[in-house]
Design a protein around this motif. Structure first.
Motif, PDB file in Angstrom:
ATOM      1  N   HIS A  37       0.559  13.783 -40.092  1.00 27.48           N
ATOM      2  CA  HIS A  37       0.380  12.927 -41.268  1.00 27.48           C
ATOM      3  C   HIS A  37      -0.738  11.912 -41.071  1.00 27.48           C
ATOM      4  CE1 HIS A  37       3.549  14.349 -43.966  1.00 27.48           C
ATOM      5  NE2 HIS A  37       4.144  14.733 -42.849  1.00 27.48           N
ATOM      6  N   LEU A  38      -1.000  11.517 -39.843  1.00 27.78           N
ATOM      7  CA  LEU A  38      -2.154  10.649 -39.602  1.00 27.78           C
ATOM      8  C   LEU A  38      -3.445  11.410 -39.887  1.00 27.78           C
ATOM      9  CD1 LEU A  38      -3.563   8.107 -38.666  1.00 27.78           C
ATOM     10  CD2 LEU A  38      -3.220   8.858 -36.279  1.00 27.78           C
ATOM     11  N   ALA A  39      -3.466  12.664 -39.519  1.00 25.18           N
ATOM     12  CA  ALA A  39      -4.697  13.457 -39.678  1.00 25.18           C
ATOM     13  C   ALA A  39      -4.917  13.950 -41.100  1.00 25.18           C
ATOM     14  CB  ALA A  39      -4.647  14.647 -38.719  1.00 25.18           C
ATOM     15  N   LYS A  40      -3.819  14.233 -41.839  1.00 28.78           N
ATOM     16  CA  LYS A  40      -3.999  14.969 -43.086  1.00 28.78           C
ATOM     17  C   LYS A  40      -3.395  14.333 -44.336  1.00 28.78           C
ATOM     18  CE  LYS A  40      -3.902  19.406 -40.592  1.00 28.78           C
ATOM     19  NZ  LYS A  40      -3.194  20.705 -40.475  1.00 28.78           N
ATOM     20  N   ASP A  41      -2.514  13.353 -44.193  1.00 31.09           N
ATOM     21  CA  ASP A  41      -1.821  12.851 -45.388  1.00 31.09           C
ATOM     22  C   ASP A  41      -2.793  12.147 -46.335  1.00 31.09           C
ATOM     23  OD1 ASP A  41       0.042  11.187 -47.150  1.00 31.09           O
ATOM     24  OD2 ASP A  41       1.480  12.270 -45.904  1.00 31.09           O
ATOM     25  N   THR A  96       1.243   4.094 -41.464  1.00 31.51           N
ATOM     26  CA  THR A  96       2.553   4.124 -40.798  1.00 31.51           C
ATOM     27  C   THR A  96       2.528   5.058 -39.601  1.00 31.51           C
ATOM     28  OG1 THR A  96       3.701   3.623 -42.868  1.00 31.51           O
ATOM     29  CG2 THR A  96       5.007   4.660 -41.117  1.00 31.51           C
ATOM     30  N   ALA A  97       1.949   6.246 -39.785  1.00 30.84           N
ATOM     31  CA  ALA A  97       1.886   7.216 -38.687  1.00 30.84           C
ATOM     32  C   ALA A  97       1.118   6.644 -37.500  1.00 30.84           C
ATOM     33  CB  ALA A  97       1.233   8.505 -39.178  1.00 30.84           C
ATOM     34  N   ALA A  98      -0.020   6.025 -37.762  1.00 31.81           N
ATOM     35  CA  ALA A  98      -0.832   5.467 -36.677  1.00 31.81           C
ATOM     36  C   ALA A  98      -0.086   4.380 -35.916  1.00 31.81           C
ATOM     37  CB  ALA A  98      -2.139   4.917 -37.248  1.00 31.81           C
ATOM     38  N   SER A  99       0.691   3.563 -36.645  1.00 27.75           N
ATOM     39  CA  SER A  99       1.359   2.420 -36.017  1.00 27.75           C
ATOM     40  C   SER A  99       2.427   2.826 -35.019  1.00 27.75           C
ATOM     41  CB  SER A  99       1.978   1.517 -37.104  1.00 27.75           C
ATOM     42  OG  SER A  99       3.058   2.167 -37.738  1.00 27.75           O
ATOM     43  N   TYR A 100       2.906   4.077 -35.102  1.00 30.85           N
ATOM     44  CA  TYR A 100       3.964   4.524 -34.192  1.00 30.85           C
ATOM     45  C   TYR A 100       3.451   5.443 -33.083  1.00 30.85           C
ATOM     46  CZ  TYR A 100       7.559   2.520 -37.196  1.00 30.85           C
ATOM     47  OH  TYR A 100       8.347   1.652 -37.902  1.00 30.85           O
ATOM     48  N   LEU A 101       2.139   5.633 -33.006  1.00 29.11           N
ATOM     49  CA  LEU A 101       1.604   6.581 -32.020  1.00 29.11           C
ATOM     50  C   LEU A 101       1.080   5.923 -30.740  1.00 29.11           C
ATOM     51  CD1 LEU A 101      -0.134   9.190 -34.340  1.00 29.11           C
ATOM     52  CD2 LEU A 101       1.669   9.651 -32.654  1.00 29.11           C
ATOM     53  N   GLY A 102       1.397   4.667 -30.541  1.00 33.72           N
ATOM     54  CA  GLY A 102       0.936   3.971 -29.336  1.00 33.72           C
ATOM     55  C   GLY A 102       1.782   4.297 -28.123  1.00 33.72           C
ATOM     56  N   VAL A 103       1.722   5.534 -27.650  1.00 34.29           N
ATOM     57  CA  VAL A 103       2.499   5.946 -26.473  1.00 34.29           C
ATOM     58  C   VAL A 103       1.561   6.387 -25.355  1.00 34.29           C
ATOM     59  CG1 VAL A 103       4.603   6.599 -27.681  1.00 34.29           C
ATOM     60  CG2 VAL A 103       2.750   8.248 -27.491  1.00 34.29           C
ATOM     61  N   ARG A 104       1.952   6.118 -24.143  1.00 25.67           N
ATOM     62  CA  ARG A 104       1.112   6.461 -22.990  1.00 25.67           C
ATOM     63  C   ARG A 104       1.467   7.849 -22.433  1.00 25.67           C
ATOM     64  NH1 ARG A 104       1.160   0.809 -19.478  1.00 25.67           N
ATOM     65  NH2 ARG A 104       0.197  -0.533 -21.074  1.00 25.67           N
ATOM     66  N   ASN A 105       0.507   8.401 -21.739  1.00 30.03           N
ATOM     67  CA  ASN A 105       0.710   9.665 -21.017  1.00 30.03           C
ATOM     68  C   ASN A 105       1.091  10.827 -21.920  1.00 30.03           C
ATOM     69  OD1 ASN A 105       0.263   8.244 -18.539  1.00 30.03           O
ATOM     70  ND2 ASN A 105       2.410   7.568 -18.582  1.00 30.03           N
ATOM     71  N   VAL A 106       0.577  10.788 -23.149  1.00 33.25           N
ATOM     72  CA  VAL A 106       0.769  11.910 -24.070  1.00 33.25           C
ATOM     73  C   VAL A 106      -0.629  12.307 -24.535  1.00 33.25           C
ATOM     74  CG1 VAL A 106       1.889  12.749 -26.158  1.00 33.25           C
ATOM     75  CG2 VAL A 106       2.994  10.952 -24.788  1.00 33.25           C
ATOM     76  N   GLY A 148     -12.239   6.368 -37.706  1.00 33.57           N
ATOM     77  CA  GLY A 148     -13.229   6.581 -38.753  1.00 33.57           C
ATOM     78  C   GLY A 148     -12.611   6.734 -40.130  1.00 33.57           C
ATOM     79  N   ASP A 149     -11.328   6.425 -40.250  1.00 32.67           N
ATOM     80  CA  ASP A 149     -10.653   6.535 -41.554  1.00 32.67           C
ATOM     81  C   ASP A 149     -11.319   5.605 -42.571  1.00 32.67           C
ATOM     82  OD1 ASP A 149      -7.657   7.625 -42.514  1.00 32.67           O
ATOM     83  OD2 ASP A 149      -8.363   5.877 -43.635  1.00 32.67           O
ATOM     84  N   PRO A 150     -11.464   6.031 -43.822  1.00 33.85           N
ATOM     85  CA  PRO A 150     -12.107   5.179 -44.830  1.00 33.85           C
ATOM     86  C   PRO A 150     -11.303   3.914 -45.171  1.00 33.85           C
ATOM     87  CG  PRO A 150     -11.225   7.180 -45.823  1.00 33.85           C
ATOM     88  CD  PRO A 150     -11.175   7.359 -44.349  1.00 33.85           C
ATOM     89  N   ASP A 151     -10.042   3.867 -44.792  1.00 38.17           N
ATOM     90  CA  ASP A 151      -9.239   2.677 -45.106  1.00 38.17           C
ATOM     91  C   ASP A 151      -9.093   1.812 -43.849  1.00 38.17           C
ATOM     92  OD1 ASP A 151      -7.161   1.516 -47.251  1.00 38.17           O
ATOM     93  OD2 ASP A 151      -6.315   1.286 -45.234  1.00 38.17           O
ATOM     94  N   TRP A 152      -9.391   0.518 -43.997  1.00 45.04           N
ATOM     95  CA  TRP A 152      -9.365  -0.358 -42.823  1.00 45.04           C
ATOM     96  C   TRP A 152      -7.965  -0.577 -42.272  1.00 45.04           C
ATOM     97  CZ3 TRP A 152      -6.868  -5.072 -42.462  1.00 45.04           C
ATOM     98  CH2 TRP A 152      -6.443  -5.656 -43.656  1.00 45.04           C
ATOM     99  N   HIS A 153      -6.900  -0.443 -43.105  1.00 45.74           N
ATOM    100  CA  HIS A 153      -5.537  -0.580 -42.610  1.00 45.74           C
ATOM    101  C   HIS A 153      -5.242   0.510 -41.579  1.00 45.74           C
ATOM    102  CE1 HIS A 153      -5.246  -2.650 -46.565  1.00 45.74           C
ATOM    103  NE2 HIS A 153      -4.417  -3.457 -45.905  1.00 45.74           N
ATOM    104  N   VAL A 154      -5.669   1.733 -41.904  1.00 48.68           N
ATOM    105  CA  VAL A 154      -5.434   2.856 -40.978  1.00 48.68           C
ATOM    106  C   VAL A 154      -6.253   2.665 -39.712  1.00 48.68           C
ATOM    107  CG1 VAL A 154      -5.588   5.350 -40.699  1.00 48.68           C
ATOM    108  CG2 VAL A 154      -5.022   4.389 -42.953  1.00 48.68           C
ATOM    109  N   MET A 155      -7.526   2.234 -39.869  1.00 49.26           N
ATOM    110  CA  MET A 155      -8.371   1.964 -38.697  1.00 49.26           C
ATOM    111  C   MET A 155      -7.731   0.938 -37.783  1.00 49.26           C
ATOM    112  SD  MET A 155     -12.055   1.728 -40.631  1.00 49.26           S
ATOM    113  CE  MET A 155     -12.803   0.971 -39.186  1.00 49.26           C
ATOM    114  N   THR A 156      -7.238  -0.133 -38.362  1.00 50.92           N
ATOM    115  CA  THR A 156      -6.646  -1.211 -37.565  1.00 50.92           C
ATOM    116  C   THR A 156      -5.405  -0.722 -36.832  1.00 50.92           C
ATOM    117  OG1 THR A 156      -7.434  -2.849 -39.171  1.00 50.92           O
ATOM    118  CG2 THR A 156      -5.703  -3.540 -37.652  1.00 50.92           C
ATOM    119  N   SER A 157      -4.530   0.021 -37.509  1.00 46.32           N
ATOM    120  CA  SER A 157      -3.334   0.543 -36.863  1.00 46.32           C
ATOM    121  C   SER A 157      -3.680   1.515 -35.740  1.00 46.32           C
ATOM    122  CB  SER A 157      -2.451   1.251 -37.883  1.00 46.32           C
ATOM    123  OG  SER A 157      -1.898   0.326 -38.794  1.00 46.32           O
TER     124      SER A 157
END
Length: 396
Positions: free
Chosen positions: A352-356, A364-374, A386-395
């Motif tokens: 959903h981060l890549a295609k939604d 939302t998807a980006a905000s939960y992907l901060g995991v290490r060693n994956v 490079g997302d056109p929306d700054w909210h997604v970029m920031t997350s």
């Protein structure tokens, strides 16, 4: 040997509530009062009566509550004074509730004499409400009813709450009248009072308020709290209450409100649920499949509160919903509960981060992907920079 014994830590002497209740340390006094309340004491009434006027209001509240449980008739006069004159409402309420346990009829007879006087009316009404005993028909309520004709809103509201609190068999009729009153705050007050009454007979009456078009959120929240309290006070009436709620939920205007109530009842609180999680999910399932995106979103949030594994599985299916808000809620709840290290959840987040197409879902998807060693997470997060929306970029 003597030196060794002196060096060893000595066991603390067991606490003596009778002694500690007179301590200069409020923390020690509070612990003593709580110990007496929880474990009992041969001189409980005598000891607790001593701290009704404690300068620490929390200590006095615990003492008043326990004296009520003990039915301490000798302290009736002192509790009456506290119910009217204590400096904080919490202590006044605790004293009034204690009076209701000890001798509600005598207390009412004393308190009603203060109704109608400019300086005592409000507190007298509050104390009568706090008795929470079915007194109507045993004593006249004319003094309270007279206040309903007042132009000043404070006495009217306080009298209405008091009349609902002591109504007994006439509570439903009283409630019906007040629920049509033009004063929104008065209506909110009697709803709260009805919920605290424990009277199962008003459950359906309150639930039917959800059917009203444009029902104010201010009141809906109070109805939810009241229904929750009535449900918990009458667990043996669960089947009856469910029939009432299913009937109310047949009205489109009521479904979202009922969904929130199912969530509240099905949520775990102190290790227990008022409504079985599987049953709560079964009741929410039709709403998850409803044609209304708004209702699906509400039901999704409700499943998040139930938070059982089956509820989370149901939400995982909603992550492919046609509506962006529904997807965002479902994705957020599942990710928060299971985390991105959960393989299936991580796959959904990455997809959903890549295609939604909905910005909020990608964020939302980006905000939960901060995991290490994956390893597979990093390339997708880098691409999201490079997302056109700054909210997604920031997350990301």
């Amino acid at each position: 040997l003597g030196a060794f014994l002196l060096a060893c830590p000595q066991s603390a002497a067991p606490a003596d509530p009778a002694k500690d209740i007179a301590s200069n340390d409020a923390t020690v006094r509070l612990a003593a009062v709580r110990a007496i309340a929880e474990k009992g004491h041969a001189d409980a009434e005598k000891l607790l009566a001593k701290v009704l006027d404690d300068e620490d209001w929390e200590i006095a509240i615990v003492a008043a509550t326990e004296l009520g449980e003990l039915g301490a008739k000798k302290e009736l006069a002192k509790l009456l004074t506290l119910s009217m004159e204590a400096p904080v409402r919490g202590l006044r309420r605790a004293a009034a509730e204690a009076l209701g346990h000890i001798d509600a009829l005598t207390a009412y007879e004393k308190l009603v004499k203060a109704v109608g006087k400019d300086d005592t009316t409000l507190r007298a009404c509050e104390a009568i409400e706090g008795l929470r005993a079915p007194l109507e028909g045993k004593f006249t309520t004319k003094a309270l009813e007279k206040l309903l004709d007042e132009r000043e809103t404070g006495p009217r509201r306080a009298a209405a709450r008091a009349l609902v609190a002591i109504a007994g068999d006439g509570r439903a009729a009283r409630l019906k009248t007040f629920l049509e009153d033009g004063d929104l705050v008065l209506r909110a007050g009697v709803i709260e009072t009805a919920g605290k009454s424990g009277d199962a007979k008003v459950f359906e009456q309150l639930a039917k308020l959800y059917e009203r078009n444009g029902f104010e959120d201010f009141l809906a929240r109070r109805v939810e709290t009241a229904l929750d309290a009535l449900w918990r006070a009458n667990p043996e009436r669960e089947d009856e209450f469910l029939v009432a709620l299913k009937g109310v939920a047949s009205q489109a205007s009521a479904r979202a409100h009922v969904a929130r109530l199912y969530a509240r009842l099905g949520a775990e609180r102190d290790g227990a649920r008022a409504l079985d999680a599987a049953q709560a999910l079964a009741l929410l399932q039709p709403m998850l499949a409803d044609s209304s995106a708004s209702l699906r979103a509400t039901a999704a949030a409700a499943c998040g509160r139930v938070a059982s594994e089956d509820a989370l599985d149901a939400l995982a299916k909603l992550i492919e919903d046609a509506d962006g808000r529904v997807r965002r809620i479902a994705l957020g709840v599942v990710a928060r509960a299971r985390g991105a290290k959960h393989e299936a959840t991580r796959a959904m987040l990455l997809e959903h981060l890549a295609k939604d197409g909905d910005v909020r879902v990608r964020e939302t998807a980006a905000s939960y992907l901060g995991v290490r060693n994956v390893p597979e997470v990093l390339p997708v997060l880098k691409a999201a920079l490079g997302d056109p929306d700054w909210h997604v970029m920031t997350s990301a």
